[in-house]
Enzyme design. Sequence first.
Site, PDB file in Angstrom:
ATOM      1  N   LYS A 216       0.834  -1.197   0.000  1.00 15.07           N
ATOM      2  CA  LYS A 216       0.000   0.000   0.000  1.00 15.07           C
ATOM      3  C   LYS A 216       0.875   1.255   0.000  1.00 15.07           C
ATOM      4  O   LYS A 216       1.498   1.588   0.998  1.00 15.07           O
ATOM      5  CB  LYS A 216      -0.908   0.015   1.240  1.00 15.07           C
ATOM      6  CG  LYS A 216      -2.005   1.049   1.114  1.00 15.07           C
ATOM      7  CD  LYS A 216      -2.611   1.450   2.451  1.00 15.07           C
ATOM      8  CE  LYS A 216      -1.786   2.478   3.163  1.00 15.07           C
ATOM      9  NZ  LYS A 216      -1.547   3.728   2.424  1.00 15.07           N
TER      10      LYS A 216
ATOM     11  N   CYS B  28      13.958  10.596   5.615  1.00 12.25           N
ATOM     12  CA  CYS B  28      13.946  10.244   7.039  1.00 12.25           C
ATOM     13  C   CYS B  28      15.304  10.513   7.655  1.00 12.25           C
ATOM     14  O   CYS B  28      15.399  10.947   8.798  1.00 12.25           O
ATOM     15  CB  CYS B  28      13.536   8.789   7.221  1.00 12.25           C
ATOM     16  SG  CYS B  28      14.506   7.637   6.264  1.00 12.25           S
TER      17      CYS B  28
HETATM   18  P1  NAD Z   1       2.584   8.695   7.480  1.00 14.64           P
HETATM   19  O1  NAD Z   1       2.878   7.998   8.741  1.00 14.64           O
HETATM   20  O2  NAD Z   1       1.582   9.766   7.460  1.00 14.64           O
HETATM   21  O3  NAD Z   1       2.128   7.668   6.359  1.00 14.64           O
HETATM   22  C1  NAD Z   1       2.892   6.542   6.017  1.00 14.64           C
HETATM   23  C2  NAD Z   1       1.970   5.471   5.471  1.00 14.64           C
HETATM   24  O4  NAD Z   1       1.111   5.009   6.507  1.00 14.64           O
HETATM   25  C3  NAD Z   1       1.052   5.923   4.342  1.00 14.64           C
HETATM   26  O5  NAD Z   1       1.003   4.894   3.372  1.00 14.64           O
HETATM   27  C4  NAD Z   1      -0.282   6.079   5.052  1.00 14.64           C
HETATM   28  O6  NAD Z   1      -1.384   5.943   4.201  1.00 14.64           O
HETATM   29  C5  NAD Z   1      -0.221   4.959   6.051  1.00 14.64           C
HETATM   30  N1  NAD Z   1      -1.144   5.091   7.193  1.00 14.64           N
HETATM   31  C6  NAD Z   1      -1.855   6.180   7.578  1.00 14.64           C
HETATM   32  N2  NAD Z   1      -2.585   5.884   8.684  1.00 14.64           N
HETATM   33  C7  NAD Z   1      -2.302   4.594   9.002  1.00 14.64           C
HETATM   34  C8  NAD Z   1      -2.710   3.729  10.054  1.00 14.64           C
HETATM   35  N3  NAD Z   1      -3.536   4.124  11.009  1.00 14.64           N
HETATM   36  N4  NAD Z   1      -2.204   2.492  10.081  1.00 14.64           N
HETATM   37  C9  NAD Z   1      -1.327   2.071   9.146  1.00 14.64           C
HETATM   38  N5  NAD Z   1      -0.911   2.846   8.117  1.00 14.64           N
HETATM   39  C10 NAD Z   1      -1.390   4.097   8.055  1.00 14.64           C
HETATM   40  O7  NAD Z   1       4.006   9.203   6.986  1.00 14.64           O
HETATM   41  P2  NAD Z   1       4.327  10.153   5.748  1.00 14.64           P
HETATM   42  O8  NAD Z   1       3.915  11.535   6.143  1.00 14.64           O
HETATM   43  O9  NAD Z   1       3.792   9.533   4.507  1.00 14.64           O
HETATM   44  O10 NAD Z   1       5.913  10.052   5.672  1.00 14.64           O
HETATM   45  C11 NAD Z   1       6.765  10.924   6.332  1.00 14.64           C
HETATM   46  C12 NAD Z   1       7.338  10.308   7.595  1.00 14.64           C
HETATM   47  O11 NAD Z   1       7.922   9.049   7.304  1.00 14.64           O
HETATM   48  C13 NAD Z   1       8.440  11.122   8.223  1.00 14.64           C
HETATM   49  O12 NAD Z   1       8.288  11.154   9.621  1.00 14.64           O
HETATM   50  C14 NAD Z   1       9.697  10.368   7.866  1.00 14.64           C
HETATM   51  O13 NAD Z   1      10.802  10.596   8.709  1.00 14.64           O
HETATM   52  C15 NAD Z   1       9.215   8.969   7.896  1.00 14.64           C
HETATM   53  N6  NAD Z   1      10.096   8.118   7.101  1.00 14.64           N
HETATM   54  C16 NAD Z   1      10.881   7.199   7.742  1.00 14.64           C
HETATM   55  C17 NAD Z   1      11.761   6.420   7.016  1.00 14.64           C
HETATM   56  C18 NAD Z   1      12.638   5.403   7.674  1.00 14.64           C
HETATM   57  O14 NAD Z   1      13.130   4.533   6.983  1.00 14.64           O
HETATM   58  N7  NAD Z   1      12.864   5.457   8.967  1.00 14.64           N
HETATM   59  C19 NAD Z   1      11.820   6.564   5.644  1.00 14.64           C
HETATM   60  C20 NAD Z   1      11.015   7.511   5.031  1.00 14.64           C
HETATM   61  C21 NAD Z   1      10.142   8.270   5.774  1.00 14.64           C
END
Ligand code: NAD
Length: 467
Positions: A168, A275
């Site tokens: 997803k 990230c």
């Molecule tokens: P997000 O947490 O808003 O969304 C990530 C994913 O989770 C999306 O696909 C979203 O649809 C899904 N999601 C939303 N609600 C959910 C729920 N209740 N249960 C399960 N999935 C759900 O994050 P974002 O804004 O898309 O991404 C940015 C964040 O991701 C930043 O904090 C960044 O640091 C982090 N990030 C971390 C890494 C890493 O490897 N550590 C890599 C890239 C991004």
Amino acid sequence: MSDFKLLIGGKLVAGDLTMDVVNPATEEVLAKCPRASKAQLNAAVAAAKAAFPAWAATPIAERKKALGAIADIIEANAAELARLLTQEQGKPIGDATGEVYGTAAFFRYFTMLDMPVKVIDDSENRRVEAHRKPLGVIGAIVPWNFPLILMAFKVPPALLAGNTLVVKPAPTTPLATLKLGELIKDVLPAGVINFITDANDLGGELTAHPDVRKISFTGSTATGAKVMAGAAATLKRITLELGGNDAGIVLDDVDPKTAAPQLFQSAFQNNGQVCIAMKRLYVHESIYDEMCDELAKIADAAIVGNGLEQGTQLGPLQNRMQFDKVKELLDDAKKTGKVIAGGTVPDQAGFFIKPTIVRDITDGARLVDEEQFGPVLPVIKYSDPEDAVARANASPYGLGGSIWSTDLDRAYKLAEKMESGSVWVNKHAELAPNIPFGGSKMSGIGTELGEEGLAEFTQLKIINIAR
Ligand code: NAD
């Protein structure tokens, strides 16, 4: 009609619902995109469950062949995938092309790994073996900053280990992922990989689904905590790659002119939406002014624009929510620090913010303490390196960090003291498929990539034979 389709049980299908995907450089609707219903999510999980026994029993050599074939397909369609990525994500086309080829390379890397049986004891009285078995259906949830390559942290090791998947992508960046699903549809048996999309409403359902054995999640810390809670009732395995607030610490022996371009790149690549971007920069007082000036010069010269235009170095923020969040942190930083480059939002369509350097700001300011995830870098003065490390560590996050010095012994000693999953010396944010990656503290649980990342998609099974 949408040009894009979900992939469920080996068939390309329309979504029961649709949604618009917006180009962040123009704010115009880029495409109508299918949006899965809960019934379609359940169908995808059911298809993955049905495909699991045969895929798990497929010889690993065959599974590797499939990963290699996917890598070939990605490379053969790199131009189309990269263009889609730029249009939906915002990143410059050169960076998007790099992400696409990187995605292929990650698939290829996992074709080189194996899961040999480990003999733990082979003595007169017993033989004890450790086997690695697939888990079953994996839910792979991906964010919007690197839609393809972050997916490739999950899909190849999961498939190699013999699992099946429901993938997803994030609601604002689903297109390149769906296109990939269409391209690889016939490489794998029906149901082995399924692609669904949502409007942020199916991640929780996937996490709670009783037929999903593991969630591999990349995203924010707040959502990661929800995933952990949602997975508890069914005791799912989880890998959480979450947010960070990486500090870079520059020691007094560094030449600002030489280091500034690399520091800038570490903080501003993908517009800071990484990230492991450098999100706070601690610079020794003896070189602080010069370093600030050098960084400001580079920021002022950076070309910001539509990622499809030649010469663009930084695109827009990916979505309005992130744009508003970064603007808010920027406004707050103007009260607590001094903006010496950027700090403005161009008067045009698109979620653009000029690359911004903020000096004379310190710990306690929101821009320093929170994850900005955007093109605004606080540069903080320090006098004692040990104190700088302590300030870097005084964060709930612990994803990455870096020490910059011409004296490697000195840098190494400080690197050892940093509380983060990765620490780089004289570089920042380098990832490779064979180097395990994961966060400490609230930056995550578990590991991706490398042999350790593969192991997380398996169940350890011990066979203990009496002799
Ligand atoms: P997000 O947490 O808003 O969304 C990530 C994913 O989770 C999306 O696909 C979203 O649809 C899904 N999601 C939303 N609600 C959910 C729920 N209740 N249960 C399960 N999935 C759900 O994050 P974002 O804004 O898309 O991404 C940015 C964040 O991701 C930043 O904090 C960044 O640091 C982090 N990030 C971390 C890494 C890493 O490897 N550590 C890599 C890239 C991004």
